[in-house]
Design an enzyme around this catalytic site. Sequence first.
Site, PDB file in Angstrom:
ATOM      1  N   LYS A   1       0.854  -1.198   0.000  1.00  0.00           N
ATOM      2  CA  LYS A   1       0.000   0.000   0.000  1.00  0.00           C
ATOM      3  C   LYS A   1       0.885   1.241   0.000  1.00  0.00           C
ATOM      4  O   LYS A   1       1.878   1.291   0.744  1.00  0.00           O
ATOM      5  CB  LYS A   1      -0.902  -0.014   1.243  1.00  0.00           C
ATOM      6  CG  LYS A   1      -1.954   1.102   1.260  1.00  0.00           C
ATOM      7  CD  LYS A   1      -2.851   1.009   2.497  1.00  0.00           C
ATOM      8  CE  LYS A   1      -3.986   2.031   2.446  1.00  0.00           C
ATOM      9  NZ  LYS A   1      -4.852   1.964   3.646  1.00  0.00           N
ATOM     10  N   SER A  41      -9.980   2.140   2.591  1.00  0.00           N
ATOM     11  CA  SER A  41      -9.047   2.874   1.756  1.00  0.00           C
ATOM     12  C   SER A  41      -8.034   1.995   1.020  1.00  0.00           C
ATOM     13  O   SER A  41      -7.476   2.414   0.016  1.00  0.00           O
ATOM     14  CB  SER A  41      -8.271   3.887   2.599  1.00  0.00           C
ATOM     15  OG  SER A  41      -7.389   3.222   3.504  1.00  0.00           O
ATOM     16  N   SER A  75     -10.473   0.070   6.844  1.00  0.00           N
ATOM     17  CA  SER A  75      -9.801   0.165   5.546  1.00  0.00           C
ATOM     18  C   SER A  75      -9.126  -1.114   5.059  1.00  0.00           C
ATOM     19  O   SER A  75      -8.637  -1.156   3.934  1.00  0.00           O
ATOM     20  CB  SER A  75      -8.752   1.277   5.571  1.00  0.00           C
ATOM     21  OG  SER A  75      -9.379   2.526   5.466  1.00  0.00           O
TER      22      SER A  75
END
Lengths: 490, 95
Positions: free
Chosen positions: A77, A157, A181
């Site tokens: 990420k 997210s 998330s």
Amino acid sequence: MSLTHLTIADSLKKLESGEITSAELTEAHLTAMEGARSLNAFIVETPELAMDQAKAVDAARGKSERKPLEGIPLAIKDLFCTKGVQTTAGSKILKGFVPTYESTVTANLWRDGAVMLGKVNLDEFAMGSSNMTSAFGPVESPWKRRGDNRPLVPGGSSGGSAAAVAARIAPGATGTDTGGSIRQPAAFCGIVGIKPTYGRCSRWGTVAFASSLDQAGAFARTVEDSAIMLGSMAGYDPQDSTSIDVPVPDYRAATGRSVKGLRIGIPKEYRVDGMPGEIDALWRQGEQWFRDAGAEIVEISLPHTQYALATYYIVAPAECSSNLARYDGVRYGLRVPGKDLTEQYEATRAEGFGAEVKRRILIGTYVLSAGYFDAYYIKAQKVRALIARDFSDAFKQCDLVLTPTAPSAAFALGEKSDDPIAMYLNDVFTVPASLAGLPGISVPAGLDAGGLPLGLQLIGRPFDEETVFAGAAALEKAAAFSAVPQIMAA
Amino acid sequence: MSLDAAAVARIARLARIRVTDDEKTHLASELSQVMDWIDQLQAVDTEGVEPLTSVVGARLKTRPDIVTLNVTRDDVLANATEPMAGFFTVPKVVE
């Protein structure tokens, strides 16, 4: 079987026996990455670095004891700082930022032999539930609703992480979870997502959003794979004062534990108004699966559940406004010139931050400002204490809590973006555990009427990820989820 | 509506984010909507409840007071806009 469809556990076996090399495995995933660019899952692809790492692993083979993730390619990420590789947090304000240091979590993965495929897309500063707030454009889910070609969101997210793992571009990916998330995108994309206890993974070198909530975790396609990854990511780090100095158990072994005799709590307050019938049915099915496996179902009460989202939307923006004060255009990131320093700050931050980030900074600034601090921030911290107490009371009667992960399946791009509160409601089942700092996992458990994945969530006691993994493995076995997305590497 | 355009201007100034007049009106309605929704917390009885400051209740560890950061000045300046002679630069702040 195609190399991109292997689990991490199977790949480790084949790498160890010499049946495949890390270079072959990595190359197959790099080809998949190229072929799936339309998903916009990656912000930066690092094929040369990946091949260098893979070849180094292959060359060192047999010279020392094998490492837990030796030769496994992963997606990272773009919130984890990676030395020498652009790290943006999905924001224009960090475009071009190249860290000169490595986050602890990614350093742990490289120490254990993992290979980096690239940096994956996310909501700007991890603020969002759809991956639509990224300055690098939205990520598309590899899944499609039956008979409907509209692009769907992967959740957020950590949308790029979830999309990459579901589309077989990576067998595993790192994520971060502040209010859901990891768990919500895992549910939307039909994969496993684990958020450990707050303090289990170091936050050092991870771009901060809300420091009392942010926690790193893992995405994979099986519970065992997620346990292997978390085992490498977790651990005490003196560089993060909130990292906890306790030994990391053998999570992989925990996935083989029986759930016989475990007490599974069903919180009655989670049966919210307007919950789709198919999600309620799946939840009841989950109860039955646990009964069949020899666990006991107990009804529990988490009386302050209804206040969790409002509490979160004070605490998280407050911490975000404080953390994001560092983006001043002086030391790193975008700078928009102004005639004096204040004008430079204001112009830089107006230009560099997107709408959702600005909204949260403004809310946070307001609730922390003179005259409002006690009424909002302190009040929220008190309600947060009550929410945490609800859980510690409930864990006197049960060992795990079972809930749906999200109140719906994935929605179409742009379907909910007009109303911030409707978007915030996505996290209604994940936020309470975040506020209490508890470990949570989402396991793919079924499909909705449109053929889209739905997840079930298990929440555990602080630092008891082992029971969470044991419960998740039992759910996984009973659900036998085998559906695959429409867009997927061969 | 709990927040008007003037309040938004004040908050934006505190947050050092420039907002245009159009944005102020729009943000006033958006932020008011969120704040009105958040106001439901006032209904919770928190009499005698201590605010939660740490979820795991751990004591912060201490460490020896020694330098551990392993970066050079060039590392620190590597991402700065217009660094000069080993320093960060900003518009003139002293007359």
